[in-house]
Design a protein around this motif. Structure first.
Motif, PDB file in Angstrom:
ATOM      1  N   ALA A  17       0.824  -1.219   0.000  1.00  0.00           N
ATOM      2  CA  ALA A  17       0.000   0.000   0.000  1.00  0.00           C
ATOM      3  C   ALA A  17       0.850   1.257   0.000  1.00  0.00           C
ATOM      4  O   ALA A  17       0.412   2.307   0.483  1.00  0.00           O
ATOM      5  CB  ALA A  17      -0.922  -0.017   1.217  1.00  0.00           C
ATOM      6  N   GLU A  18       2.047   1.191  -0.539  1.00  0.00           N
ATOM      7  CA  GLU A  18       2.961   2.344  -0.517  1.00  0.00           C
ATOM      8  C   GLU A  18       2.321   3.591  -1.122  1.00  0.00           C
ATOM      9  O   GLU A  18       2.491   4.702  -0.606  1.00  0.00           O
ATOM     10  CB  GLU A  18       4.240   1.995  -1.275  1.00  0.00           C
ATOM     11  N   GLY A  22       0.251   6.744   2.808  1.00  0.00           N
ATOM     12  CA  GLY A  22       0.584   8.091   3.274  1.00  0.00           C
ATOM     13  C   GLY A  22      -0.609   9.034   3.218  1.00  0.00           C
ATOM     14  O   GLY A  22      -0.952   9.674   4.222  1.00  0.00           O
ATOM     15  N   PRO A  23      -1.263   9.164   2.050  1.00  0.00           N
ATOM     16  CA  PRO A  23      -2.454  10.034   1.993  1.00  0.00           C
ATOM     17  C   PRO A  23      -3.551   9.609   2.968  1.00  0.00           C
ATOM     18  O   PRO A  23      -4.237  10.456   3.550  1.00  0.00           O
ATOM     19  CB  PRO A  23      -2.915   9.889   0.539  1.00  0.00           C
ATOM     20  N   LEU A  24      -3.705   8.296   3.152  1.00  0.00           N
ATOM     21  CA  LEU A  24      -4.715   7.834   4.105  1.00  0.00           C
ATOM     22  C   LEU A  24      -4.389   8.308   5.521  1.00  0.00           C
ATOM     23  O   LEU A  24      -5.254   8.846   6.229  1.00  0.00           O
ATOM     24  CB  LEU A  24      -4.803   6.308   4.077  1.00  0.00           C
ATOM     25  N   VAL A  49       6.783   3.882   4.592  1.00  0.00           N
ATOM     26  CA  VAL A  49       5.798   4.965   4.698  1.00  0.00           C
ATOM     27  C   VAL A  49       5.223   5.017   6.109  1.00  0.00           C
ATOM     28  O   VAL A  49       5.119   6.089   6.719  1.00  0.00           O
ATOM     29  CB  VAL A  49       4.670   4.764   3.664  1.00  0.00           C
ATOM     30  N   ALA A  50       4.841   3.855   6.647  1.00  0.00           N
ATOM     31  CA  ALA A  50       4.272   3.830   7.997  1.00  0.00           C
ATOM     32  C   ALA A  50       5.276   4.330   9.023  1.00  0.00           C
ATOM     33  O   ALA A  50       4.934   5.088   9.942  1.00  0.00           O
ATOM     34  CB  ALA A  50       3.809   2.417   8.339  1.00  0.00           C
ATOM     35  N   LEU A  95      -7.464   3.398   0.325  1.00  0.00           N
ATOM     36  CA  LEU A  95      -8.231   4.619   0.083  1.00  0.00           C
ATOM     37  C   LEU A  95      -9.610   4.349  -0.511  1.00  0.00           C
ATOM     38  O   LEU A  95     -10.199   5.229  -1.142  1.00  0.00           O
ATOM     39  CB  LEU A  95      -7.460   5.598  -0.819  1.00  0.00           C
ATOM     40  N   GLN A  96     -10.124   3.146  -0.312  1.00  0.00           N
ATOM     41  CA  GLN A  96     -11.502   2.872  -0.699  1.00  0.00           C
ATOM     42  C   GLN A  96     -12.456   3.103   0.472  1.00  0.00           C
ATOM     43  O   GLN A  96     -13.665   2.875   0.344  1.00  0.00           O
ATOM     44  CB  GLN A  96     -11.620   1.453  -1.259  1.00  0.00           C
TER      45      GLN A  96
END
Length: 267
Positions: A17-18, A22-24, A49-50, A95-96
């Motif tokens: 989920a790279e 981040g946006p999430l 990212v996390a 992001l769903q």
């Protein structure tokens, strides 16, 4: 719930989920308290990212290899219970799910007194991709019959669990993949837990950036297998037959009064 009810503990299972994690997290953190990302053996930069959000309170939990969404959720549930959280939110990393729906879900969770609150996409099911819509319809149809009450959306991963009441249920989960969320509903119904559904935003954008790892046919067959095994348990074991009698006795109202509820979209 530990801390402010308006800023709950959140578990985000993540696999490759790279591009979306981040946006999430940027959108989620203003609404949440403690957040754990469970990196389920990703082959990309999901863990990196996390980890970049660690100074802002995000905890990274890693599986060395991919074990499946159900296994990632179990890891997250253990983390939440170890933190002393009294409730935990789960949402997907692709992001769903719109994090901005969280305050409304928390309000519904409080208003219904549910032990498990499930986001429902039934009000906009036509916006779902065809294969996903079919798989969700099949699973929800079976879930309603096995649970002896309506289940509008059995597969949505945007949920809130009341941990003291759900601790035994969550410790008993066995499914490792996308069938875990269906397993939760079956076992919650048998245990007489209060389950409610509240509408959430339906998001299926075009392009690979928001790609789900749900495999429509393989994972739908896995869910059907779960129902088959549950049917065998309820038919051929004394405990299973007792469970069926209890489900019929309680009916749609549930054991503790609130039973299954679907809040209107205006909520």
């Amino acid at each position: 719930m530990r801390g402010d009810m308006r800023r709950p503990c959140v578990v985000v299972p993540a696999y490759n989920a790279e591009a979306t994690l981040g946006p999430l997290l940027e959108r989620l953190l203003p609404l949440a308290g403690r957040v754990a990302v469970v990196d389920d053996g990703s082959a990309d930069g999901t863990a990196r990212v996390a980890a970049a959000f660690a100074p802002r309170g995000v905890e990274l939990l890693c599986h060395p290899r991919n074990r499946g969404k159900g296994a990632a959720l179990r890891t997250g549930f253990r983390w939440a219970m170890a933190q002393g959280c009294r409730a935990v939110v789960t949402l997907d990393s692709d992001l769903q799910h719109a994090p901005e729906d969280l305050p409304a879900l928390l309000a519904a969770f409080d208003e219904t007194g549910a032990d498990v609150l499930v986001g429902s996409r039934v009000h906009e099911r036509d916006r779902m991709p065809g294969a996903r819509r079919f798989g969700n319809w099949i699973s929800s149809w079976f879930a309603g019959r096995f649970c002896h009450r309506p289940v509008p959306d059995s597969q949505c991963g945007f949920r809130i669990y009341r941990l003291p009441e759900c601790a035994g249920l969550l410790a008993d989960l066995r499914a490792d993949r996308f069938d875990a969320e269906t397993e939760v509903l079956l076992k919650a119904a048998v245990r007489g837990l209060r389950i409610a559904f509240a509408p959430i935003t339906v998001i299926y954008p075009e392009g690979g950036r928001h790609r789900s790892h749900y495999r429509a046919w393989v994972d739908t067959l896995r869910i059907i297998r779960l129902y088959f095994l549950e049917l065998c348990r309820r038919t051929f074991t004394p405990r299973g037959r007792r469970d069926v009698r209890e489900l019929r006795r309680h009916g749609p109202g549930g054991c503790h009064g609130s039973g299954y509820r679907l809040l209107p979209r205006e909520w």
